[in-house]
Scaffold this active site. Structure first.
Site, mmCIF file in Angstrom:
data_model
loop_
_atom_site.group_PDB
_atom_site.id
_atom_site.type_symbol
_atom_site.label_atom_id
_atom_site.label_comp_id
_atom_site.label_asym_id
_atom_site.label_seq_id
_atom_site.Cartn_x
_atom_site.Cartn_y
_atom_site.Cartn_z
ATOM 1 N N HIS A 48 70.017 44.748 24.292
ATOM 2 C CA HIS A 48 70.241 46.109 23.904
ATOM 3 C C HIS A 48 69.016 47.228 23.781
ATOM 4 O O HIS A 48 69.192 48.262 24.398
ATOM 5 C CB HIS A 48 70.354 45.829 22.137
ATOM 6 C CG HIS A 48 70.142 47.061 21.297
ATOM 7 N ND1 HIS A 48 71.196 47.985 21.301
ATOM 8 C CD2 HIS A 48 69.247 47.375 20.474
ATOM 9 C CE1 HIS A 48 70.839 48.872 20.456
ATOM 10 N NE2 HIS A 48 69.789 48.483 19.800
ATOM 11 N N GLU A 76 60.756 45.665 13.887
ATOM 12 C CA GLU A 76 61.747 45.123 12.868
ATOM 13 C C GLU A 76 62.184 43.961 12.783
ATOM 14 O O GLU A 76 62.450 43.157 11.820
ATOM 15 C CB GLU A 76 62.874 46.348 12.754
ATOM 16 C CG GLU A 76 64.185 46.043 11.891
ATOM 17 C CD GLU A 76 65.106 47.003 11.795
ATOM 18 O OE1 GLU A 76 66.215 46.715 11.197
ATOM 19 O OE2 GLU A 76 65.118 47.764 12.864
ATOM 20 N N ASP A 77 62.477 43.470 14.090
ATOM 21 C CA ASP A 77 63.187 42.113 14.392
ATOM 22 C C ASP A 77 62.254 41.127 14.984
ATOM 23 O O ASP A 77 62.685 39.813 15.092
ATOM 24 C CB ASP A 77 64.327 42.403 15.352
ATOM 25 C CG ASP A 77 65.245 43.435 14.795
ATOM 26 O OD1 ASP A 77 65.586 43.180 13.428
ATOM 27 O OD2 ASP A 77 66.073 44.063 15.665
#
Length: 696
Positions: A48, A76-77
C-alpha cells in the site's frame, strides 16, 4: 506493485538530483517495519505505501513527498515513532509523516464527530504543509481502489461516504479532477450499488450501439478547426456514472432524458487558439444559450482553466465541448500538484488561498455538526463571480449575498457591514448576487454581525464568523449581568472585598480571568454561597446549616436558550413550570422569561423574542398571589398554615390595602409547578379565613 528500482527510476526521470540512497532507505525501511502485516486483500501491507508513493511520482512530486508516502503508515501501524523517523530521515520528512499520521481515523467517536475530527486535523495539517494533503489524497485513492476486499459492508459504506463527502471535494478544490472523479466513481459503486449497475449497464449498451458516432463527431470537430488553420487534438469521452446519477437527481429526470452523455475535449497549442476554436465551433454549429462558460479569463479558485460550450450537432444531438491548451489540461487533471514546486518558506500557492478560509472555519466552529456543515459549504458548491468596486474578483457559491461577499473580502469587513450597493444601487443584504455583479459594502464602526444573517448567508466562512460573533456577544452580555450580581454578593460578605480578594477567589475557583467568574455568575453556573466562600473563606460558616434552600436546589432548565445564556423569571408575571412562556432579550441583560399572557410583553415589542419551553430539570419557582383575608385575629396564621400544609414556602408578604372588614395581601410563594400552585389556590379559597385568592 512497484519494485524498489522502478520507484527510484520514476523519481530520477523528472528529478535527476534526487537522493537515491534516501529513497532506497525509505523503501527498505517501510518493508522491514510492516514486516508480515497483511491487507484485507491478502497482499503484504507494505504494498500500500509503495503504491501511494507511485501515485506521488505520477504527480512528479519531490523526494521528501515520495519518502513520506512510503513511510506514512509506519507510525500508526508499527512500533515506529516520529523520533525514529526524524533520526533516520531528518526533521522535514518526520514533520510530514506526523502530519499524515494525525489524520488517522478516530474509530471510537460517533460517526459525525469522527468525520468532523478527521476533517479538523486534515485542515490543520494542510495549513502547515500542502504536501500532507497530496499524500493523504493518494492514500485514500489507493484505499478506495481496494475497498471491495473489506468484508464488513457497514465499514465499506462508512469509508465510501467519508470519501465522497470530504476527500473528493477537497481533491476538486485543489483542481485534482482525476482523483476526484475516480474517488466519486468508486464511492458511488459502494453507496448506490443498484444505481451504479443500472447506469453502467446503460452506458455499455450505448457504447455498443453508437457505431463509431463519437469518433465521427470528434473527426468533424477536428476537420472544422483544421480548415480554420488550427492544429488541435480532439478527444471524446463519456460521463462518469456518478455524474450522470447526480444530474438525474438534481434535474429529476430519467437516464433517457440525459442528452449529453458524451463530451468532447479540444486541446489547442496556445490560449488565443482556444478562443479562435470557440468562434469556429459556434459558426459551424448552433450553440446552446446559457451553456457557455469562460474559465480561462476567470479561472476557478482551484486554478481550473477551460472554455465550456454546448452545441447542437447534426440537427438534434446535444454535444458538450471543452476547449483548453495542453498545459491547462495537465493542470486541470492534477491541479496544484501539476505545477507545484515546493519552497519551504513560501506563502501558499494562490490556488489554495481558500485554505485560509477553511482554517478560519475550523477555529470558529462550535461543534462537530457545525464544522461539517460550514466546511462542506466552503468546499462543495457551484460558483459565481462578483467584483469589488476596484475590480478585484471574488468567487462565491451560487445564492451568495452581499454579506457573503463582505466576509470573503475580509472577516472584519463582514462584521462591520450595515448595507450594500450592487451595481451602484442600494439593495437589501439578503439579495442573491449574479455573475458579474459589482458589490460595494457599506460599513459602520459600531456595527456587528446579526443573528438574522444566518437565515440567508450561504458560505461556510460567513456562517462560522457570524456564529462566533454572536456567541462572543452573548458571553459579554452574560458577563455584564454577572458583574452586577457580583457587586451584590460582595456587599453581603462580612469583610470588604478588594482586588486581592478577587484574585485569590479566582485561584480557589480554578478560574483564569475575572471575566470567567462574571460569566459563571451571570449564567448561574455558580451559587452566591460559593462566590462568598471563595472571596472570604469561612464567611458562610455561621449559617452553613441554615443556608437558603434556593442555593441547594437545581435551577429550572428552560429549552430554547443557547448554552450559557442567563435568564430571570419576570417579576411582573412570575411564570412557573407549566405556564406557556416566551423570552425577551434586551441588550446587556439576561433573558426575561414571561408568561405568554403577561401584559407587560407589549413594552418589549422591539426586543428579541425567544420561543421557550420548560426543560426537564426540576426546581422551584416563585408564584405571586393576591389574597384577601377577613381582618380578624388569626387569619394570617391560618393562611400560612395552608401554605405549609401544601408543601409550599412563603417568600414575602406585603399588605397592599385595608378595606373594613377585609385586608388584602400580596404573597410570594415557592412552588414546583403550575399544578402545585393551582392546588394551593384551591386550598386557600376553601378556607373560612380567605375571602378571595387569585394569582397575579
Amino acid at each position: 506493485m512497484l519494485r524498489q528500482y522502478e520507484l527510484v527510476e520514476r523519481v530520477k526521470a523528472y528529478d535527476p538530483d534526487a537522493d537515491e540512497a534516501m529513497l532506497n532507505h525509505a523503501y527498505v525501511y517501510t518493508v522491514q517495519k510492516h514486516g508480515s502485516q497483511k491487507r484485507a486483500s491478502g497482499d503484504p501491507y507494505f504494498s500500500h505505501p509503495v503504491e501511494v508513493a507511485g501515485l506521488m511520482t505520477d504527480l512528479k512530486l519531490d523526494q521528501q513527498t515520495i519518502a513520506t508516502a512510503l513511510l506514512h503508515d509506519t507510525v500508526e501501524d508499527t512500533l515506529t515513532t516520529i523520533d525514529d523517523i526524524k533520526a533516520n530521515f531528518g526533521p522535514e520528512i518526520a514533520r510530514l509523516v506526523d502530519g499524515v499520521t494525525k489524520l488517522s481515523k478516530i474509530e471510537q467517536m460517533p460517526e459525525d464527530e469522527r468525520a468532523a475530527e478527521n476533517l479538523r486535523k486534515f485542515l490543520l495539517a494542510m495549513s502547515e504543509d500542502i504536501r500532507v494533503l497530496l499524500v493523504k489524497l493518494g492514500d485514500r485513492l489507493h484505499n478506495m481502489r481496494t475497498l471491495h476486499f473489506i468484508k464488513n459492508e457497514d465499514k465499506r459504506r462508512r469509508i465510501a461516504r467519508e470519501t465522497i463527502d470530504i476527500y473528493a471535494p477537497l481533491a476538486e478544490r485543489i483542481g485534482m479532477y482525476e482523483y476526484m472523479r475516480e474517488m466519486q466513481a468508486l464511492a458511488f459503486e459502494h453507496l448506490e450499488p443498484d444505481a451504479f449497475a443500472t447506469i453502467s449497464g446503460r452506458l455499455a449498451q450505448i457504447r455498443e450501439q453508437e457505431g463509431g458516432q463519437v469518433d465521427a463527431i470528434a473527426l468533424a470537430i477536428k476537420q472544422a478547426l483544421a480548415e480554420a488553420g488550427l492544429k488541435v487534438e480532439v478527444q471524446g469521452r463519456e460521463k462518469q456514472p456518478y455524474s450522470i446519477w447526480r444530474k438525474m437527481a438534481e434535474r429529476h429526470v430519467s437516464f433517457d432524458q440525459i442528452t449529453d452523455i458524451f463530451a468532447f475535449r479540444v486541446l489547442c497549442e496556445k490560449p488565443e487558439d482556444c478562443y479562435l476554436a470557440l468562434g469556429t465551433l459556434h459558426t459551424t454549429w448552433q450553440f446552446i444559450p446559457g451553456r457557455f462558460k469562460d474559465y480561462i479569463s476567470t479561472p476557478k479558485n482551484n486554478g481550473y482553466r477551460s472554455l465550456h460550450t454546448a452545441l447542437i450537432y447534426s440537427g438534434s444531438m446535444r454535444v458538450e465541448v471543452q476547449i483548453r491548451t495542453q498545459e491547462m489540461h495537465r493542470t486541470n487533471h492534477f491541479g496544484l500538484a501539476a505545477h507545484w514546486a515546493y519552497k519551504q518558506h513560501d506563502e501558499p500557492d494562490g490556488q489554495v488561498a481558500w485554505l485560509r478560509d477553511l482554517i478560519e472555519i475550523v477555529d470558529a466552529s462550535h461543534d462537530p455538526e457545525e464544522l461539517l456543515e460550514n466546511t462542506r459549504l466552503a468546499i462543495y458548491q457551484d460558483r459565481i463571480f462578483a467584483f469589488s468596486p476596484k475590480g478585484a474578483l471574488f468567487q462565491l457559491p451560487k445564492g451568495a449575498t452581499p454579506v457573503d461577499f463582505a466576509f470573503a473580502v475580509h472577516t472584519d469587513l463582514g462584521a462591520q457591514t450595515i448595507g450594500a450597493k450592487i451595481n451602484g444601487r442600494h439593495m437589501p443584504l439578503r439579495t442573491p448576487l449574479a455573475n458579474g455583479d459589482v458589490v460595494e459594502i457599506i460599513k459602520g464602526g459600531d456595527a456587528e454581525p446579526q443573528l438574522s444573517w444566518l437565515g440567508f448567508v450561504v458560505t461556510g466562512k460567513a456562517r462560522a464568523a457570524i456564529r462566533r460573533a454572536v456567541r462572543h456577544k452573548e458571553r459579554e452580555e452574560v458577563a455584564e449581568l454577572g458583574a452586577k450580581l457580583y457587586d451584590q454578593i460582595a456587599a453581603r460578605t462580612p469583610a470588604k472585598v478588594g482586588k486581592k480578594a478577587l484574585r485569590e477567589a479566582l485561584k480557589r475557583l480554578d478560574m483564569e480571568e475575572e471575566e470567567d467568574l462574571m460569566y459563571a455568575i451571570g449564567a448561574a453556573k455558580i451559587s452566591d454561597h460559593e462566590v462568598m466562600e471563595a472571596l472570604v473563606p469561612g464567611s458562610t460558616a455561621d449559617f452553613e446549616d441554615n443556608t437558603d434552600d434556593r442555593h441547594n436546589r437545581q435551577p429550572i432548565s428552560i429549552r430554547g436558550l443557547k448554552p450559557g445564556n442567563a435568564y430571570t423569571l419576570a417579576d411582573c408575571c412570575h411564570p412557573v413550570p407549566g405556564d406557556r412562556i416566551v423570552g425577551l432579550r434586551r441588550k446587556g441583560e439576561s433573558v426575561e422569561v414571561h408568561n405568554i399572557q403577561c401584559l407587560s410583553l407589549a413594552s418589549g415589542i422591539d426586543n428579541d423574542w425567544l420561543d421557550l419551553d420548560w426543560g426537564d430539570r426540576s426546581g422551584v419557582a416563585i408564584g405571586r398571589l393576591v389574597v384577601t383575608l377577613y381582618d380578624r385575629r388569626g387569619t394570617i396564621a391560618e393562611m400560612a398554615n395552608i401554605v405549609a400544609r401544601n408543601h409550599a414556602d412563603v417568600r414575602s408578604l406585603e399588605q397592599v390595602r385595608v378595606e373594613n372588614p377585609f385586608a388584602t395581601y400580596e404573597i410570594d410563594v415557592e412552588v414546583q409547578d403550575l399544578a402545585h400552585l393551582t392546588r394551593l389556590l384551591s386550598a386557600l379559597r376553601a378556607s373560612d379565613a380567605v375571602a378571595q385568592a387569585e394569582r397575579v
